[in-house]
Write a protein that holds these residues in place. Structure first.
Motif, PDB file in Angstrom:
ATOM      1  N   HIS A  55       0.828  -1.209   0.000  1.00 46.02           N
ATOM      2  CA  HIS A  55       0.000   0.000   0.000  1.00 46.02           C
ATOM      3  C   HIS A  55       0.863   1.261   0.000  1.00 46.02           C
ATOM      4  N   ALA A  56       1.988   1.222   0.706  1.00 50.88           N
ATOM      5  CA  ALA A  56       2.883   2.381   0.711  1.00 50.88           C
ATOM      6  C   ALA A  56       3.397   2.671  -0.700  1.00 50.88           C
ATOM      7  N   ARG A  57       3.762   1.615  -1.429  1.00 50.63           N
ATOM      8  CA  ARG A  57       4.232   1.801  -2.820  1.00 50.63           C
ATOM      9  C   ARG A  57       3.094   2.318  -3.702  1.00 50.63           C
ATOM     10  N   THR A  58       1.914   1.751  -3.546  1.00 45.78           N
ATOM     11  CA  THR A  58       0.760   2.176  -4.332  1.00 45.78           C
ATOM     12  C   THR A  58       0.441   3.645  -4.064  1.00 45.78           C
ATOM     13  N   ALA A  59       0.382   4.017  -2.790  1.00 41.00           N
ATOM     14  CA  ALA A  59       0.045   5.393  -2.416  1.00 41.00           C
ATOM     15  C   ALA A  59       1.116   6.368  -2.901  1.00 41.00           C
ATOM     16  N   SER A  60       2.379   5.969  -2.824  1.00 41.46           N
ATOM     17  CA  SER A  60       3.465   6.829  -3.279  1.00 41.46           C
ATOM     18  C   SER A  60       3.372   7.085  -4.774  1.00 41.46           C
ATOM     19  N   PHE A  61       3.186   6.026  -5.546  1.00 43.42           N
ATOM     20  CA  PHE A  61       3.106   6.177  -6.999  1.00 43.42           C
ATOM     21  C   PHE A  61       1.875   7.001  -7.380  1.00 43.42           C
ATOM     22  N   SER A  62       0.766   6.721  -6.743  1.00 46.54           N
ATOM     23  CA  SER A  62      -0.465   7.459  -7.008  1.00 46.54           C
ATOM     24  C   SER A  62      -0.288   8.938  -6.645  1.00 46.54           C
ATOM     25  N   GLY A  63       0.337   9.193  -5.502  1.00 43.80           N
ATOM     26  CA  GLY A  63       0.572  10.568  -5.072  1.00 43.80           C
ATOM     27  C   GLY A  63       1.437  11.336  -6.055  1.00 43.80           C
ATOM     28  N   LYS A  64       2.458  10.682  -6.568  1.00 45.81           N
ATOM     29  CA  LYS A  64       3.328  11.330  -7.558  1.00 45.81           C
ATOM     30  C   LYS A  64       2.550  11.661  -8.824  1.00 45.81           C
ATOM     31  N   ALA A  65       1.726  10.731  -9.270  1.00 43.58           N
ATOM     32  CA  ALA A  65       0.922  10.975 -10.479  1.00 43.58           C
ATOM     33  C   ALA A  65      -0.055  12.128 -10.244  1.00 43.58           C
ATOM     34  N   CYS A  66      -0.661  12.173  -9.074  1.00 46.91           N
ATOM     35  CA  CYS A  66      -1.613  13.247  -8.772  1.00 46.91           C
ATOM     36  C   CYS A  66      -0.912  14.602  -8.667  1.00 46.91           C
ATOM     37  N   ASN A  67       0.305  14.618  -8.108  1.00 49.37           N
ATOM     38  CA  ASN A  67       1.074  15.869  -8.046  1.00 49.37           C
ATOM     39  C   ASN A  67       1.423  16.373  -9.437  1.00 49.37           C
ATOM     40  N   VAL A  68       1.858  15.484 -10.315  1.00 45.63           N
ATOM     41  CA  VAL A  68       2.180  15.869 -11.692  1.00 45.63           C
ATOM     42  C   VAL A  68       0.920  16.383 -12.391  1.00 45.63           C
ATOM     43  N   ALA A  69      -0.197  15.697 -12.196  1.00 47.11           N
ATOM     44  CA  ALA A  69      -1.459  16.124 -12.816  1.00 47.11           C
ATOM     45  C   ALA A  69      -1.853  17.521 -12.328  1.00 47.11           C
ATOM     46  N   ALA A  70      -1.670  17.790 -11.042  1.00 38.80           N
ATOM     47  CA  ALA A  70      -1.995  19.110 -10.490  1.00 38.80           C
ATOM     48  C   ALA A  70      -1.081  20.186 -11.067  1.00 38.80           C
ATOM     49  N   GLN A  71       0.202  19.867 -11.229  1.00 41.34           N
ATOM     50  CA  GLN A  71       1.137  20.821 -11.812  1.00 41.34           C
ATOM     51  C   GLN A  71       0.787  21.132 -13.260  1.00 41.34           C
ATOM     52  N   ILE A  72       0.427  20.115 -14.019  1.00 42.85           N
ATOM     53  CA  ILE A  72       0.042  20.315 -15.422  1.00 42.85           C
ATOM     54  C   ILE A  72      -1.209  21.191 -15.500  1.00 42.85           C
ATOM     55  N   LYS A  73      -2.173  20.912 -14.654  1.00 44.45           N
ATOM     56  CA  LYS A  73      -3.411  21.704 -14.632  1.00 44.45           C
ATOM     57  C   LYS A  73      -3.096  23.161 -14.301  1.00 44.45           C
ATOM     58  N   LYS A  74      -2.231  23.379 -13.310  1.00 49.73           N
ATOM     59  CA  LYS A  74      -1.860  24.740 -12.907  1.00 49.73           C
ATOM     60  C   LYS A  74      -1.163  25.476 -14.054  1.00 49.73           C
ATOM     61  N   MET A  75      -0.254  24.792 -14.748  1.00 47.77           N
ATOM     62  CA  MET A  75       0.447  25.422 -15.865  1.00 47.77           C
ATOM     63  C   MET A  75      -0.524  25.786 -16.989  1.00 47.77           C
ATOM     64  N   LYS A  76      -1.485  24.903 -17.268  1.00 43.20           N
ATOM     65  CA  LYS A  76      -2.473  25.198 -18.309  1.00 43.20           C
ATOM     66  C   LYS A  76      -3.335  26.391 -17.918  1.00 43.20           C
ATOM     67  N   GLU A  77      -3.712  26.461 -16.655  1.00 40.49           N
ATOM     68  CA  GLU A  77      -4.514  27.592 -16.182  1.00 40.49           C
ATOM     69  C   GLU A  77      -3.720  28.891 -16.281  1.00 40.49           C
ATOM     70  N   GLN A  78      -2.435  28.849 -15.919  1.00 38.77           N
ATOM     71  CA  GLN A  78      -1.603  30.041 -16.011  1.00 38.77           C
ATOM     72  C   GLN A  78      -1.416  30.474 -17.462  1.00 38.77           C
ATOM     73  N   ALA A  79      -1.258  29.513 -18.349  1.00 41.07           N
ATOM     74  CA  ALA A  79      -1.107  29.834 -19.772  1.00 41.07           C
ATOM     75  C   ALA A  79      -2.385  30.455 -20.316  1.00 41.07           C
ATOM     76  N   ALA A  80      -3.514  29.908 -19.928  1.00 40.93           N
ATOM     77  CA  ALA A  80      -4.794  30.453 -20.388  1.00 40.93           C
ATOM     78  C   ALA A  80      -5.018  31.841 -19.812  1.00 40.93           C
ATOM     79  N   GLN A  81      -4.655  32.037 -18.573  1.00 36.28           N
ATOM     80  CA  GLN A  81      -4.816  33.338 -17.933  1.00 36.28           C
ATOM     81  C   GLN A  81      -3.899  34.370 -18.591  1.00 36.28           C
ATOM     82  N   GLY A  82      -2.676  33.954 -18.931  1.00 35.39           N
ATOM     83  CA  GLY A  82      -1.738  34.860 -19.600  1.00 35.39           C
ATOM     84  C   GLY A  82      -2.251  35.276 -20.962  1.00 35.39           C
ATOM     85  N   ALA A  83      -2.838  34.355 -21.699  1.00 40.39           N
ATOM     86  CA  ALA A  83      -3.385  34.662 -23.024  1.00 40.39           C
ATOM     87  C   ALA A  83      -4.588  35.591 -22.901  1.00 40.39           C
ATOM     88  N   ALA A  84      -5.383  35.397 -21.864  1.00 41.92           N
ATOM     89  CA  ALA A  84      -6.569  36.237 -21.675  1.00 41.92           C
ATOM     90  C   ALA A  84      -6.190  37.642 -21.233  1.00 41.92           C
TER      91      ALA A  84
END
Length: 142
Positions: free
Chosen positions: A99-128
């Motif tokens: 479970h520790a390995r599963t949670a760690s891998f899942s957490g890393k994927a969720c962190n990357v997904a959050a970073q990608i979402k934030k970058m897309k929002e910043q890019a959209a905000q910059g264009a607007a």
């Protein structure tokens, strides 16, 4: 991604419990194991379908949540009923490590997904906000 496998100790676990408790403990562990297995099959299917290509972190994050929940529930049951069901410490330790390995891998994927979402929002905000856009390349004959 490393392929996640179902814990081999589960079937043996049911056999460790005394006959009076084996049925109730075995039934509950089997139910929890089926939930975990279903979540694993979803993830393993997604990995197989990617055919070695990079997985979308947001999709993996969302699809790993049921596995994390199933492992949490199974671990909680095993700890709570350790004495009643005569669950060996090794089985609990193995599930904790998995479970520790599963949670760690899942957490890393969720962190990357959050970073990608934030970058897309910043890019959209910059264009607007009238940020300079890339110059288009010339078209037509030179």
């Amino acid at each position: 991604m490393r392929r996640l496998l179902i814990l081999p100790f589960l079937a043996a676990l049911i056999g460790f419990a005394s006959p009076a408790f084996a049925q109730s403990c075995g039934d509950e562990l089997q139910k929890l194991s089926k939930q975990r297995e279903a979540a694993l099959q979803t993830i393993n299917g997604m990995v197989a379908a990617s055919k070695g290509k990079q997985l979308d972190p947001a999709v993996f994050c969302a699809r790993s949540a049921p596995l994390n929940s199933a492992e949490n529930a199974m671990l909680a049951y095993m700890i709570k009923n350790k004495d009643w069901c005569q669950i060996p410490d090794e089985a609990i330790a193995q599930l904790k490590a998995t479970h520790a390995r599963t949670a760690s891998f899942s957490g890393k994927a969720c962190n990357v997904a959050a970073q990608i979402k934030k970058m897309k929002e910043q890019a959209a905000q910059g264009a607007a906000n009238g940020a300079p856009q890339a110059q288009p390349l010339p078209a037509g004959p030179l």
